[in-house]
Design an enzyme around this catalytic site. Structure first.
Site, PDB file in Angstrom:
ATOM      1  N   GLN A   1       9.596  -5.544   7.995  1.00  0.00           N
ATOM      2  CA  GLN A   1       8.274  -4.928   7.821  1.00  0.00           C
ATOM      3  C   GLN A   1       7.170  -5.989   7.863  1.00  0.00           C
ATOM      4  OE1 GLN A   1       7.233  -1.603   5.021  1.00  0.00           O
ATOM      5  NE2 GLN A   1       6.537  -3.258   3.729  1.00  0.00           N
TER       6      GLN A   1
ATOM      7  N   HIS B   1       6.529  -6.022  -7.048  1.00  0.00           N
ATOM      8  CA  HIS B   1       5.147  -5.608  -6.763  1.00  0.00           C
ATOM      9  C   HIS B   1       4.165  -6.408  -7.610  1.00  0.00           C
ATOM     10  CE1 HIS B   1       7.416  -1.760  -5.901  1.00  0.00           C
ATOM     11  NE2 HIS B   1       6.751  -1.928  -4.780  1.00  0.00           N
TER      12      HIS B   1
ATOM     13  N   MET C   1       4.472   1.985  -2.474  1.00  0.00           N
ATOM     14  CA  MET C   1       4.853   3.399  -2.615  1.00  0.00           C
ATOM     15  C   MET C   1       5.074   3.725  -4.091  1.00  0.00           C
ATOM     16  SD  MET C   1       6.895   4.475   0.758  1.00  0.00           S
ATOM     17  CE  MET C   1       8.526   3.959   0.244  1.00  0.00           C
ATOM     18  N   GLY C   2       4.545   2.873  -4.970  1.00  0.00           N
ATOM     19  CA  GLY C   2       4.625   3.154  -6.399  1.00  0.00           C
ATOM     20  C   GLY C   2       5.967   2.803  -7.009  1.00  0.00           C
ATOM     21  N   TYR C   3       6.175   3.294  -8.236  1.00  0.00           N
ATOM     22  CA  TYR C   3       7.327   2.937  -9.062  1.00  0.00           C
ATOM     23  C   TYR C   3       7.459   1.412  -9.098  1.00  0.00           C
ATOM     24  CZ  TYR C   3      11.091   4.524 -11.966  1.00  0.00           C
ATOM     25  OH  TYR C   3      11.859   4.807 -13.053  1.00  0.00           O
ATOM     26  N   LEU C   4       6.361   0.812  -9.508  1.00  0.00           N
ATOM     27  CA  LEU C   4       6.191  -0.631  -9.377  1.00  0.00           C
ATOM     28  C   LEU C   4       7.131  -1.423 -10.285  1.00  0.00           C
ATOM     29  CD1 LEU C   4       2.274  -0.656  -9.301  1.00  0.00           C
ATOM     30  CD2 LEU C   4       3.871  -0.432  -7.395  1.00  0.00           C
ATOM     31  N   HIS C   5       7.582  -2.555  -9.772  1.00  0.00           N
ATOM     32  CA  HIS C   5       8.459  -3.452 -10.542  1.00  0.00           C
ATOM     33  C   HIS C   5       7.921  -4.879 -10.415  1.00  0.00           C
ATOM     34  CE1 HIS C   5       9.983  -4.443  -6.594  1.00  0.00           C
ATOM     35  NE2 HIS C   5      10.312  -3.185  -6.401  1.00  0.00           N
TER      36      HIS C   5
ATOM     37  N   ARG D   1      14.533   1.313  -5.419  1.00  0.00           N
ATOM     38  CA  ARG D   1      15.767   2.082  -5.192  1.00  0.00           C
ATOM     39  C   ARG D   1      16.904   1.629  -6.107  1.00  0.00           C
ATOM     40  NH1 ARG D   1      13.805   2.347   0.470  1.00  0.00           N
ATOM     41  NH2 ARG D   1      13.409   4.563   0.877  1.00  0.00           N
TER      42      ARG D   1
HETATM   43  O1  PAF Z   1       6.780  -1.535   1.546  1.00  0.00           O
HETATM   44  C1  PAF Z   1       6.386  -0.404   1.207  1.00  0.00           C
HETATM   45  O2  PAF Z   1       6.425  -0.030   0.043  1.00  0.00           O
HETATM   46  C2  PAF Z   1       5.860   0.559   2.264  1.00  0.00           C
HETATM   47  O3  PAF Z   1       6.593   0.480   3.444  1.00  0.00           O
HETATM   48  C3  PAF Z   1       4.352   0.377   2.552  1.00  0.00           C
HETATM   49  C4  PAF Z   1       4.044  -0.969   3.156  1.00  0.00           C
HETATM   50  C5  PAF Z   1       3.570   0.571   1.272  1.00  0.00           C
HETATM   51  C6  PAF Z   1       3.882   1.455   3.549  1.00  0.00           C
HETATM   52  O4  PAF Z   1       4.089   2.748   3.057  1.00  0.00           O
END
Ligand code: PAF
Length: 280
Positions: A153, A37, A30-34, A187
């Site tokens: 997840q 990621h 969902m971006g705002y990578l750290h 977050r």
């Molecule tokens: O983990 C996340 O950032 C989100 O839940 C994902 C897997 C990109 C789905 O929107």
């Protein structure tokens, strides 16, 4: 590295790569990578010829009172990180590209999603499963990469891939932490200085729990109590849940006989943070 916004552009690029016999890895974000990621992208780059990073703040997985509007976004910074890490393509669709006005099909799951984060976020995993299924269909990767930080997840996606025969290998990657132990999360940017210090209680509590489990404690209740006791010692922490569950079924366990997930969700001020450890 290319940045594209449409499904058609992704499809055309991936088709081209596949024609050349290249393997494709997908890192959904969902971006705002750290750094967390980045470790997923590093792993994907090491294992695939081409890596696609999707950057999409998925409205469908946010509840009405959650932080969809304020969720941090910075595509330029994300692009620099992806390029440096060796990704080949960023897919950055607008919400309308992913969800047309008449969108009405969802991927839902009857097991694994009711407890842990699913308890307070009832529509969350339906949104995650739906968007991840769409991304799998759009990118058609050989492998897809998810962090263990979102352990529920990861379990849900693995189960979905098996149930729906996606034919994609799901790779789970370890939690990346700040030097002081706080699990990296987009977050964390919501925390002020005082909250940032208080947030350390999450990793501290899990460390205590892990030590007890590794010393051979089999009573899940005792493990839960040790973790809870550490958390309540921090006045700024408000516990959402502390759970010891079977790592395959995500059902709560009384005894620790097989692989378990110890998972916590804690509010520090208004920010809800999660963390966990797995004992395989
Ligand atoms: O983990 C996340 O950032 C989100 O839940 C994902 C897997 C990109 C789905 O929107």
């Amino acid at each position: 590295m290319k940045i594209v916004n449409t499904i058609q552009e992704v499809r055309e690029q991936v088709k081209e790569w596949k024609k050349q016999g290249l393997s494709v890895g997908l890192v959904p974000t969902m971006g705002y990578l750290h750094e967390g990621h980045k470790s997923l992208i590093d792993c994907a780059v090491a294992e695939n010829d081409k890596v696609v990073v999707s950057v999409f703040v998925n409205p469908m997985q946010f509840g009405p009172k959650e932080d969809l509007e304020s969720y941090p976004r910075d595509l330029d910074r994300d692009a620099a990180l992806c390029e440096k890490a060796g990704a080949a393509l960023i897919f950055h669709p607008a919400p309308e590209e992913m969800y047309h006005d008449d969108f009405s099909s969802f991927v839902d799951m009857n097991t694994l999603t009711g407890g842990l984060c699913g308890k307070t976020r009832p529509i969350h995993f339906r949104g995650v499963c739906t968007v991840v299924s769409k991304l799998f269909n759009i990118v058609t990767p050989d492998k897809a990469y998810f962090g263990q930080k979102d352990a529920q997840q990861l379990a849900v996606i693995r189960h979905m891939v098996s149930d729906l025969n996606f034919g994609i290998e799901i790779v789970g990657c370890p939690i990346i932490r700040e030097e002081d132990g706080l699990a990296k999360s987009s977050r964390n940017t919501y925390l002020n200085d005082e909250e940032r210090k208080a947030a350390l209680i999450l990793s501290k509590s899990l460390k205590k729990g892990r030590e007890l489990a590794e010393a051979g404690e089999k009573d899940a209740g005792k493990l839960r109590k040790v973790i809870t006791d550490v958390l309540v010692s921090e006045p700024m922490a408000k516990i959402d849940y502390v759970e010891i569950v079977d790592w395959n079924t995500l059902d709560a366990v009384d005894r620790i006989d097989g692989p378990i997930l110890a998972a916590i969700a804690v509010y520090i001020g208004k920010t809800r943070l999660i963390d966990n450890f797995i004992l395989a």
